[in-house]
Every structure is written in structure tokens, then in C-alpha cells.
Motif scaffolding. Structure first.
Motif, PDB file in Angstrom:
ATOM      1  N   HIS A  82       0.870  -1.178   0.000  1.00  0.00           N
ATOM      2  CA  HIS A  82       0.000   0.000   0.000  1.00  0.00           C
ATOM      3  C   HIS A  82       0.903   1.223   0.000  1.00  0.00           C
ATOM      4  N   VAL A  83       0.902   1.947  -1.116  1.00  0.00           N
ATOM      5  CA  VAL A  83       1.787   3.082  -1.338  1.00  0.00           C
ATOM      6  C   VAL A  83       0.935   4.299  -1.648  1.00  0.00           C
ATOM      7  N   ALA A  84       1.318   5.454  -1.114  1.00  0.00           N
ATOM      8  CA  ALA A  84       0.594   6.686  -1.428  1.00  0.00           C
ATOM      9  C   ALA A  84       1.562   7.850  -1.533  1.00  0.00           C
ATOM     10  N   PHE A  85       1.266   8.740  -2.463  1.00  0.00           N
ATOM     11  CA  PHE A  85       2.002   9.982  -2.628  1.00  0.00           C
ATOM     12  C   PHE A  85       1.040  11.136  -2.414  1.00  0.00           C
ATOM     13  N   MET A  86       1.580  12.238  -1.953  1.00  0.00           N
ATOM     14  CA  MET A  86       0.768  13.435  -1.797  1.00  0.00           C
ATOM     15  C   MET A  86       1.467  14.610  -2.452  1.00  0.00           C
ATOM     16  N   ALA A  87       0.664  15.554  -2.913  1.00  0.00           N
ATOM     17  CA  ALA A  87       1.168  16.803  -3.463  1.00  0.00           C
ATOM     18  C   ALA A  87       0.800  17.901  -2.482  1.00  0.00           C
ATOM     19  N   GLU A  88       1.790  18.714  -2.115  1.00  0.00           N
ATOM     20  CA  GLU A  88       1.572  19.818  -1.184  1.00  0.00           C
ATOM     21  C   GLU A  88       1.969  21.126  -1.851  1.00  0.00           C
ATOM     22  N   ALA A  89       1.161  22.144  -1.638  1.00  0.00           N
ATOM     23  CA  ALA A  89       1.477  23.489  -2.112  1.00  0.00           C
ATOM     24  C   ALA A  89       1.592  24.393  -0.897  1.00  0.00           C
ATOM     25  N   THR A  90       2.429  25.386  -1.001  1.00  0.00           N
ATOM     26  CA  THR A  90       2.539  26.368   0.073  1.00  0.00           C
ATOM     27  C   THR A  90       1.593  27.517  -0.242  1.00  0.00           C
ATOM     28  N   GLU A  91       0.630  27.702   0.635  1.00  0.00           N
ATOM     29  CA  GLU A  91      -0.357  28.772   0.479  1.00  0.00           C
ATOM     30  C   GLU A  91      -0.373  29.592   1.763  1.00  0.00           C
ATOM     31  N   GLU A  92      -0.170  30.890   1.616  1.00  0.00           N
ATOM     32  CA  GLU A  92      -0.185  31.809   2.752  1.00  0.00           C
ATOM     33  C   GLU A  92       0.732  31.342   3.870  1.00  0.00           C
ATOM     34  N   GLY A  93       1.906  30.846   3.486  1.00  0.00           N
ATOM     35  CA  GLY A  93       2.925  30.463   4.456  1.00  0.00           C
ATOM     36  C   GLY A  93       2.800  29.082   5.062  1.00  0.00           C
ATOM     37  N   GLU A 100      -3.556  13.617  -4.026  1.00  0.00           N
ATOM     38  CA  GLU A 100      -3.084  12.338  -3.481  1.00  0.00           C
ATOM     39  C   GLU A 100      -3.309  11.248  -4.505  1.00  0.00           C
ATOM     40  N   ALA A 101      -2.393  10.296  -4.505  1.00  0.00           N
ATOM     41  CA  ALA A 101      -2.512   9.120  -5.372  1.00  0.00           C
ATOM     42  C   ALA A 101      -1.966   7.934  -4.612  1.00  0.00           C
ATOM     43  N   ARG A 102      -2.559   6.781  -4.834  1.00  0.00           N
ATOM     44  CA  ARG A 102      -2.149   5.591  -4.093  1.00  0.00           C
ATOM     45  C   ARG A 102      -2.420   4.340  -4.909  1.00  0.00           C
ATOM     46  N   TYR A 103      -1.748   3.272  -4.508  1.00  0.00           N
ATOM     47  CA  TYR A 103      -2.129   1.955  -5.008  1.00  0.00           C
ATOM     48  C   TYR A 103      -2.085   0.965  -3.863  1.00  0.00           C
ATOM     49  N   ALA A 104      -2.895  -0.075  -4.013  1.00  0.00           N
ATOM     50  CA  ALA A 104      -2.907  -1.199  -3.070  1.00  0.00           C
ATOM     51  C   ALA A 104      -2.808  -2.470  -3.900  1.00  0.00           C
ATOM     52  N   VAL A 105      -1.882  -3.336  -3.530  1.00  0.00           N
ATOM     53  CA  VAL A 105      -1.672  -4.584  -4.259  1.00  0.00           C
ATOM     54  C   VAL A 105      -2.890  -5.481  -4.081  1.00  0.00           C
ATOM     55  N   ASP A 106      -3.323  -6.063  -5.178  1.00  0.00           N
ATOM     56  CA  ASP A 106      -4.457  -6.989  -5.177  1.00  0.00           C
ATOM     57  C   ASP A 106      -4.016  -8.290  -4.504  1.00  0.00           C
ATOM     58  N   PHE A 115      -5.231   1.440  -8.291  1.00  0.00           N
ATOM     59  CA  PHE A 115      -4.814   2.784  -7.915  1.00  0.00           C
ATOM     60  C   PHE A 115      -6.006   3.729  -7.858  1.00  0.00           C
ATOM     61  N   ALA A 116      -5.791   4.849  -7.178  1.00  0.00           N
ATOM     62  CA  ALA A 116      -6.781   5.924  -7.089  1.00  0.00           C
ATOM     63  C   ALA A 116      -6.027   7.238  -7.026  1.00  0.00           C
ATOM     64  N   ILE A 117      -6.682   8.296  -7.488  1.00  0.00           N
ATOM     65  CA  ILE A 117      -6.039   9.601  -7.536  1.00  0.00           C
ATOM     66  C   ILE A 117      -7.091  10.684  -7.354  1.00  0.00           C
ATOM     67  N   ALA A 118      -6.718  11.774  -6.699  1.00  0.00           N
ATOM     68  CA  ALA A 118      -7.611  12.921  -6.538  1.00  0.00           C
ATOM     69  C   ALA A 118      -6.764  14.188  -6.449  1.00  0.00           C
ATOM     70  N   LEU A 132       1.619  12.794 -10.141  1.00  0.00           N
ATOM     71  CA  LEU A 132       1.284  11.796  -9.121  1.00  0.00           C
ATOM     72  C   LEU A 132       1.204  10.401  -9.730  1.00  0.00           C
ATOM     73  N   LEU A 133       0.554  10.295 -10.880  1.00  0.00           N
ATOM     74  CA  LEU A 133       0.418   8.991 -11.532  1.00  0.00           C
ATOM     75  C   LEU A 133       1.782   8.471 -11.968  1.00  0.00           C
ATOM     76  N   ASP A 134       2.632   9.339 -12.465  1.00  0.00           N
ATOM     77  CA  ASP A 134       3.981   8.937 -12.859  1.00  0.00           C
ATOM     78  C   ASP A 134       4.761   8.409 -11.650  1.00  0.00           C
ATOM     79  N   ALA A 135       4.640   9.084 -10.507  1.00  0.00           N
ATOM     80  CA  ALA A 135       5.314   8.626  -9.286  1.00  0.00           C
ATOM     81  C   ALA A 135       4.807   7.245  -8.874  1.00  0.00           C
ATOM     82  N   LEU A 136       3.495   7.040  -8.962  1.00  0.00           N
ATOM     83  CA  LEU A 136       2.920   5.724  -8.628  1.00  0.00           C
ATOM     84  C   LEU A 136       3.454   4.638  -9.554  1.00  0.00           C
TER      85      LEU A 136
END
Length: 193
Positions: A82-93, A100-106, A115-118, A132-136
Motif C-alpha cells: 500500500h503506497v501513497a504519494f501526496m502533493a503539497e502546495a505552500t499557500e499563505e505560508g 493524493e494518489a495511491r495503489y494497493a496490491v491486489d 490505484f486511485a487519484i484525486a 502523481l500517476l507517474d510517481a505511482l
């Protein structure tokens, strides 16, 4: 902590051996990194702040707010099955999760993972989902997986377009009406990387 051998890449201390990368996108810098169990509240906030439409597309059904049991399940990450990546942006400090994107092995087919992504509605269309998909995919390949798949709603045109651009086949899901199955053979696509 910085990896001096690869300019622009930052190693996250809990990354299970893979690096986070700083990407500069329209609207500001976005940092991609592995998600950990310590990110549970960031994930809850991110998912709760998605529009109803985006939550429905992510979970294939209406979800009004993230229940604790689902949040626990989404943050039980081990870096292999079970692997997940997240994208973070800096907003107002302060850093804010914007994807977020993740996969879980069947468990029945250990060479495959679902996999799932949002991506936050305000940050869509800036290339975050592609990264995110490329990282997954890269993590799945290094983990020995042969195939990634996902289900998406027929009316999720953004996901269908992303999948086609990234080399996924799109077919009707035989078990669910109104759902498409996205599939990519990672071994066949590894020659392209």
C-alpha cells in the motif's frame, strides 16, 4: 535534508527509500512526497474539502465526510503493498495538501495493484495528476508490479482523458454499470521510461 546528487530533489525522512521532488507548476511550487500515517489529518482535511463531485469521482459513490474507519484504512501504508504519494502546495505560508494518489496490491493477484487519484478542484489542470500517476507507476515498477488498474465513473471525463494520455486502456467494467476499467501493463510501458 537534500539529495545533492540530484538538484531540486528533496528526500523525505519517512520515504521508504524513494525521494520527493519539488515541481514548479502554474500557480506556484508543488512538492510531491510519499504519504505517511502522520499525514492522516492532512488527508482528512483534503478529502473533506473536495467538492461533492470530486469525492464521488474518487470513491465511485457519494461520500459526505471521511469516516474514521476509512481514514485509518487509507493511512495504513507500508511502502510495498500500500503506497501513497501526496502533493503539497505552500499557500499563505503553510503547506496544504492539494493531491493524493495511491495503489494497493491486489491480494489475489500480487503482481497487480489498484490505484486511485484525486486533486483539489482549485488545482486541477496544472499537471499534478500526471506527476502523481507517474510517481505511482515508477514506484510500482521498482516494486516488481506488472500492472496497474482502476475503476472510474463513465462521466469522469477528466480521469478518462488522463488515463488515455498516460497509456491506459479504457473498457467497460463487466461487474458495474456506469463504471469504466482503466488498465496499464507496466512491463510494456517500461521500455518508454
Amino acid at each position: 535534508m537534500f539529495d545533492r546528487s540530484r538538484p531540486g530533489l528533496q528526500t523525505h525522512p519517512l520515504s521508504h527509500g524513494y525521494s520527493a521532488a519539488e515541481h514548479f507548476l502554474a500557480g506556484g511550487a508543488v512538492n510531491l512526497r510519499p504519504m505517511t500515517a502522520f499525514d492522516a489529518e492532512k488527508l482528512r482535511t483534503f478529502l473533506n474539502e473536495l467538492t461533492d463531485k470530486s469525492r464521488r469521482e474518487r470513491f465511485l459513490r457519494p461520500v459526505s465526510e471521511m469516516p474514521d474507519y476509512l481514514l485509518r484504512s487509507l493511512t495504513r501504508l507500508n511502502g510495498r503493498r500500500h503506497v501513497a504519494f501526496m502533493a503539497e502546495a505552500t499557500e499563505e505560508g503553510s503547506k496544504r495538501m492539494v493531491g493524493e494518489a495511491r495503489y494497493a496490491v491486489d491480494p489475489e493477484h500480487p503482481g497487480e495493484a489498484e490505484f486511485a487519484i484525486a486533486v483539489d478542484d482549485r488545482w486541477q489542470g496544472r499537471g499534478i495528476a500526471v506527476r502523481l500517476l507517474d510517481a505511482l507507476e515508477n514506484r510500482a515498477r521498482t516494486g516488481g508490479l506488472r500492472r496497474l488498474f482502476a475503476d472510474t465513473l463513465d462521466d469522469n471525463h477528466a480521469m478518462l482523458s488522463l488515463a488515455r494520455r498516460c497509456g491506459y486502456t479504457v473498457a467497460a467494467n463487466r461487474r458495474e454499470v456506469g463504471v469504466k476499467r482503466l488498465v496499464k501493463d507496466l512491463a510494456a510501458s517500461s521500455a518508454l521510461h
